[in-house]
Design a protein around this motif. Structure first.
Motif, PDB file in Angstrom:
ATOM      1  N   GLU A   1      53.885  49.415  26.463  1.00  0.00           N
ATOM      2  CA  GLU A   1      54.107  49.226  27.897  1.00  0.00           C
ATOM      3  C   GLU A   1      53.328  50.262  28.713  1.00  0.00           C
ATOM      4  O   GLU A   1      52.807  49.942  29.787  1.00  0.00           O
ATOM      5  CB  GLU A   1      55.604  49.319  28.188  1.00  0.00           C
ATOM      6  N   PHE A   2      53.281  51.491  28.214  1.00  0.00           N
ATOM      7  CA  PHE A   2      52.528  52.528  28.924  1.00  0.00           C
ATOM      8  C   PHE A   2      51.045  52.188  28.981  1.00  0.00           C
ATOM      9  O   PHE A   2      50.406  52.301  30.047  1.00  0.00           O
ATOM     10  CB  PHE A   2      52.751  53.865  28.225  1.00  0.00           C
ATOM     11  N   GLN A   3      50.487  51.753  27.871  1.00  0.00           N
ATOM     12  CA  GLN A   3      49.083  51.379  27.860  1.00  0.00           C
ATOM     13  C   GLN A   3      48.827  50.154  28.733  1.00  0.00           C
ATOM     14  O   GLN A   3      47.815  50.078  29.443  1.00  0.00           O
ATOM     15  CB  GLN A   3      48.630  51.112  26.425  1.00  0.00           C
ATOM     16  N   ALA A   4      49.770  49.185  28.699  1.00  0.00           N
ATOM     17  CA  ALA A   4      49.613  48.010  29.553  1.00  0.00           C
ATOM     18  C   ALA A   4      49.668  48.392  31.027  1.00  0.00           C
ATOM     19  O   ALA A   4      48.912  47.860  31.854  1.00  0.00           O
ATOM     20  CB  ALA A   4      50.700  46.982  29.225  1.00  0.00           C
ATOM     21  N   ALA A   5      50.569  49.326  31.374  1.00  0.00           N
ATOM     22  CA  ALA A   5      50.654  49.762  32.770  1.00  0.00           C
ATOM     23  C   ALA A   5      49.364  50.458  33.203  1.00  0.00           C
ATOM     24  O   ALA A   5      48.888  50.268  34.330  1.00  0.00           O
ATOM     25  CB  ALA A   5      51.854  50.693  32.949  1.00  0.00           C
ATOM     26  N   GLN A   6      48.795  51.267  32.310  1.00  0.00           N
ATOM     27  CA  GLN A   6      47.525  51.910  32.645  1.00  0.00           C
ATOM     28  C   GLN A   6      46.417  50.893  32.870  1.00  0.00           C
ATOM     29  O   GLN A   6      45.650  50.994  33.826  1.00  0.00           O
ATOM     30  CB  GLN A   6      47.127  52.869  31.514  1.00  0.00           C
ATOM     31  N   GLN A   7      46.354  49.879  32.014  1.00  0.00           N
ATOM     32  CA  GLN A   7      45.319  48.862  32.182  1.00  0.00           C
ATOM     33  C   GLN A   7      45.536  48.053  33.459  1.00  0.00           C
ATOM     34  O   GLN A   7      44.582  47.692  34.151  1.00  0.00           O
ATOM     35  CB  GLN A   7      45.301  47.930  30.960  1.00  0.00           C
ATOM     36  N   LEU A   8      46.816  47.752  33.765  1.00  0.00           N
ATOM     37  CA  LEU A   8      47.098  47.021  35.003  1.00  0.00           C
ATOM     38  C   LEU A   8      46.734  47.857  36.230  1.00  0.00           C
ATOM     39  O   LEU A   8      46.235  47.314  37.229  1.00  0.00           O
ATOM     40  CB  LEU A   8      48.577  46.627  35.046  1.00  0.00           C
ATOM     41  N   ALA A   9      47.016  49.171  36.142  1.00  0.00           N
ATOM     42  CA  ALA A   9      46.643  50.026  37.276  1.00  0.00           C
ATOM     43  C   ALA A   9      45.126  50.057  37.455  1.00  0.00           C
ATOM     44  O   ALA A   9      44.623  49.985  38.587  1.00  0.00           O
ATOM     45  CB  ALA A   9      47.192  51.445  37.053  1.00  0.00           C
ATOM     46  N   ASN A  10      44.402  50.136  36.336  1.00  0.00           N
ATOM     47  CA  ASN A  10      42.942  50.099  36.438  1.00  0.00           C
ATOM     48  C   ASN A  10      42.450  48.769  36.998  1.00  0.00           C
ATOM     49  O   ASN A  10      41.541  48.720  37.840  1.00  0.00           O
ATOM     50  CB  ASN A  10      42.324  50.351  35.058  1.00  0.00           C
ATOM     51  N   ALA A  11      43.094  47.674  36.542  1.00  0.00           N
ATOM     52  CA  ALA A  11      42.691  46.353  37.039  1.00  0.00           C
ATOM     53  C   ALA A  11      42.993  46.207  38.522  1.00  0.00           C
ATOM     54  O   ALA A  11      42.212  45.612  39.277  1.00  0.00           O
ATOM     55  CB  ALA A  11      43.396  45.264  36.233  1.00  0.00           C
ATOM     56  N   SER A  12      44.153  46.755  38.965  1.00  0.00           N
ATOM     57  CA  SER A  12      44.492  46.648  40.387  1.00  0.00           C
ATOM     58  C   SER A  12      43.498  47.423  41.256  1.00  0.00           C
ATOM     59  O   SER A  12      43.135  46.972  42.344  1.00  0.00           O
ATOM     60  CB  SER A  12      45.920  47.158  40.611  1.00  0.00           C
ATOM     61  N   ARG A  13      43.052  48.586  40.769  1.00  0.00           N
ATOM     62  CA  ARG A  13      42.069  49.347  41.537  1.00  0.00           C
ATOM     63  C   ARG A  13      40.739  48.599  41.615  1.00  0.00           C
ATOM     64  O   ARG A  13      40.084  48.570  42.666  1.00  0.00           O
ATOM     65  CB  ARG A  13      41.870  50.729  40.902  1.00  0.00           C
ATOM     66  N   ILE A  14      40.352  47.960  40.535  1.00  0.00           N
ATOM     67  CA  ILE A  14      39.104  47.187  40.553  1.00  0.00           C
ATOM     68  C   ILE A  14      39.228  46.000  41.496  1.00  0.00           C
ATOM     69  O   ILE A  14      38.310  45.693  42.272  1.00  0.00           O
ATOM     70  CB  ILE A  14      38.751  46.728  39.130  1.00  0.00           C
ATOM     71  N   MET A  15      40.370  45.311  41.472  1.00  0.00           N
ATOM     72  CA  MET A  15      40.571  44.162  42.354  1.00  0.00           C
ATOM     73  C   MET A  15      40.669  44.591  43.810  1.00  0.00           C
ATOM     74  O   MET A  15      40.282  43.837  44.709  1.00  0.00           O
ATOM     75  CB  MET A  15      41.824  43.400  41.933  1.00  0.00           C
ATOM     76  N   ALA A  16      41.229  45.791  44.040  1.00  0.00           N
ATOM     77  CA  ALA A  16      41.292  46.276  45.429  1.00  0.00           C
ATOM     78  C   ALA A  16      39.897  46.555  45.964  1.00  0.00           C
ATOM     79  O   ALA A  16      39.607  46.296  47.136  1.00  0.00           O
ATOM     80  CB  ALA A  16      42.164  47.527  45.509  1.00  0.00           C
ATOM     81  N   ASP A  17      39.016  47.076  45.115  1.00  0.00           N
ATOM     82  CA  ASP A  17      37.644  47.321  45.544  1.00  0.00           C
ATOM     83  C   ASP A  17      36.833  46.036  45.629  1.00  0.00           C
ATOM     84  O   ASP A  17      35.901  45.931  46.427  1.00  0.00           O
ATOM     85  CB  ASP A  17      36.962  48.293  44.578  1.00  0.00           C
ATOM     86  N   THR A  18      37.172  45.050  44.820  1.00  0.00           N
ATOM     87  CA  THR A  18      36.451  43.762  44.799  1.00  0.00           C
ATOM     88  C   THR A  18      37.458  42.642  44.979  1.00  0.00           C
ATOM     89  O   THR A  18      38.048  42.163  44.008  1.00  0.00           O
ATOM     90  CB  THR A  18      35.680  43.602  43.473  1.00  0.00           C
ATOM     91  N   PRO A  19      37.725  42.194  46.198  1.00  0.00           N
ATOM     92  CA  PRO A  19      38.722  41.129  46.409  1.00  0.00           C
ATOM     93  C   PRO A  19      38.349  39.825  45.713  1.00  0.00           C
ATOM     94  O   PRO A  19      39.236  39.026  45.394  1.00  0.00           O
ATOM     95  CB  PRO A  19      38.740  40.971  47.937  1.00  0.00           C
ATOM     96  N   GLU A  20      37.066  39.571  45.461  1.00  0.00           N
ATOM     97  CA  GLU A  20      36.700  38.318  44.800  1.00  0.00           C
ATOM     98  C   GLU A  20      37.240  38.259  43.373  1.00  0.00           C
ATOM     99  O   GLU A  20      37.395  37.179  42.807  1.00  0.00           O
ATOM    100  CB  GLU A  20      35.172  38.179  44.783  1.00  0.00           C
ATOM    101  N   ALA A  21      37.528  39.419  42.784  1.00  0.00           N
ATOM    102  CA  ALA A  21      38.069  39.418  41.428  1.00  0.00           C
ATOM    103  C   ALA A  21      39.436  38.768  41.367  1.00  0.00           C
ATOM    104  O   ALA A  21      39.773  38.088  40.391  1.00  0.00           O
ATOM    105  CB  ALA A  21      38.144  40.849  40.888  1.00  0.00           C
ATOM    106  N   MET A  22      40.241  38.931  42.434  1.00  0.00           N
ATOM    107  CA  MET A  22      41.547  38.273  42.477  1.00  0.00           C
ATOM    108  C   MET A  22      41.401  36.765  42.523  1.00  0.00           C
ATOM    109  O   MET A  22      42.151  36.034  41.864  1.00  0.00           O
ATOM    110  CB  MET A  22      42.334  38.776  43.688  1.00  0.00           C
ATOM    111  N   GLN A  23      40.419  36.278  43.272  1.00  0.00           N
ATOM    112  CA  GLN A  23      40.195  34.836  43.332  1.00  0.00           C
ATOM    113  C   GLN A  23      39.745  34.293  41.986  1.00  0.00           C
ATOM    114  O   GLN A  23      40.196  33.230  41.541  1.00  0.00           O
ATOM    115  CB  GLN A  23      39.143  34.537  44.413  1.00  0.00           C
ATOM    116  N   LEU A  24      38.868  35.024  41.308  1.00  0.00           N
ATOM    117  CA  LEU A  24      38.427  34.585  39.981  1.00  0.00           C
ATOM    118  C   LEU A  24      39.588  34.592  38.979  1.00  0.00           C
ATOM    119  O   LEU A  24      39.708  33.703  38.133  1.00  0.00           O
ATOM    120  CB  LEU A  24      37.304  35.495  39.486  1.00  0.00           C
ATOM    121  N   ARG A  25      40.452  35.598  39.091  1.00  0.00           N
ATOM    122  CA  ARG A  25      41.616  35.649  38.186  1.00  0.00           C
ATOM    123  C   ARG A  25      42.560  34.489  38.468  1.00  0.00           C
ATOM    124  O   ARG A  25      43.155  33.916  37.551  1.00  0.00           O
ATOM    125  CB  ARG A  25      42.349  36.973  38.379  1.00  0.00           C
TER     126      ARG A  25
END
Length: 295
Positions: free
Chosen positions: A195-219
């Protein structure tokens, strides 16, 4: 002449009988120890045909094959005060037939007794965990303890192995509960680490999506494809929040015309039935009880 021939035949027959009585056969797996007038001769007779002096020599055969001797179950208390029953097996062979025939009356029985006492001694010097997991070291120590007196008997200990360790039923249940608790602890630690590793990856993914909003649309499109691949009759289409924010920014950028109604421009419209309030007209309210301006 005939008497001389008959005497010669008698001598030859007697000689053959004597030689036959003194001839012995030693098998390949044996060695012969010769006692002449009760005294052991140095060395031993090799396999094959050997001759003894009739009525003087006596030969004893000693087996030199590896002997497998099981040690009866020995009960003892370990160093950490646990009552156990242990049985083992000893593999040994005779390397000096003369000493095995002279130094000890029955070397098999002697080795068995030494093995039993050594096994009880090794139980008292060891912990329960050593008996269950570190048996190779115990085998070496047990073989050394048995080989020390056996070397003087012309016997060599090849190997000693502990076959089984019998534990009390209450101790077995306690060890089972301990093992189960240990496995549960490791499972919880692994789950928490995942769960800790998953939370870290989700936090990294959220930061990437915040910088690139198109990533949320692709997801979002990828999720729709995964759901549609399961041949469902109903498809739930989530509405992304970023799309609403896009429309809001677009509306602000387009602006509103000056001749649009006041409500469209975001201005407050007074009620026509009551008119504008005194506060909107800039009048000051007076408290009728004190005839002073209301605060």
């Amino acid at each position: 002449m005939e008497g001389a021939v008959a005497g010669l035949l008698v001598v030859v027959v007697c000689t053959l009988v004597v030689l036959r009585s003194g001839m012995r056969i030693v098998n390949q797996v044996e060695r012969g120890v010769v006692f002449r007038l009760g005294k052991a001769l140095p060395g031993h007779r090799q396999p094959g045909i050997t001759f003894l002096v009739p009525f003087v020599d006596r030969m004893r055969k000693v087996n030199v094959q590896v002997v497998t001797l099981p040690i009866p179950t020995q009960e003892g208390i370990t160093r950490d005060n646990v009552s156990v029953k242990v049985d083992a097996v000893v593999y040994f062979r005779v390397v000096d037939p003369v000493r095995a025939a002279i130094e000890v009356q029955d070397y098999v029985f002697a080795v068995g007794q030494v093995a039993q006492s050594s096994l009880r001694s090794i139980i008292g010097k060891s912990d329960l965990d050593d008996l269950l997991s570190d048996r190779e070291r115990l085998h070496e120590g047990l073989a050394l303890m048995i080989d020390s007196p056996a070397a003087g008997w012309g016997v060599h200990i090849d190997r000693v192995e502990i076959k089984d360790v019998q534990l009390p039923e209450s101790l077995k249940r306690s060890m089972s509960r301990q093992a189960e608790a240990e496995r549960e602890r490791r499972a919880r630690v692994i789950t928490a680490d995942g769960e800790f590793q998953a939370a870290q990856q989700l936090a990294n993914a959220s930061r990437i999506m915040a910088d690139t909003p198109e990533a949320m649309q692709l997801r979002l499109l990828q999720t729709v494809v995964e759901v549609a691949a399961e041949k469902n009759s109903t498809l739930v289409m989530p509405f992304p929040v970023e799309l609403l924010r896009y429309f809001d920014r677009a509306a602000r950028n387009l602006g509103v015309p000056d001749d649009a109604p006041a409500a469209a421009r975001g201005e407050q419209v007074p009620d026509p039935r009551t008119g504008p309030s005194p506060a909107e007209r800039g009048e000051q309210l007076v408290d009728p009880r004190t005839e002073s301006p209301a605060s």
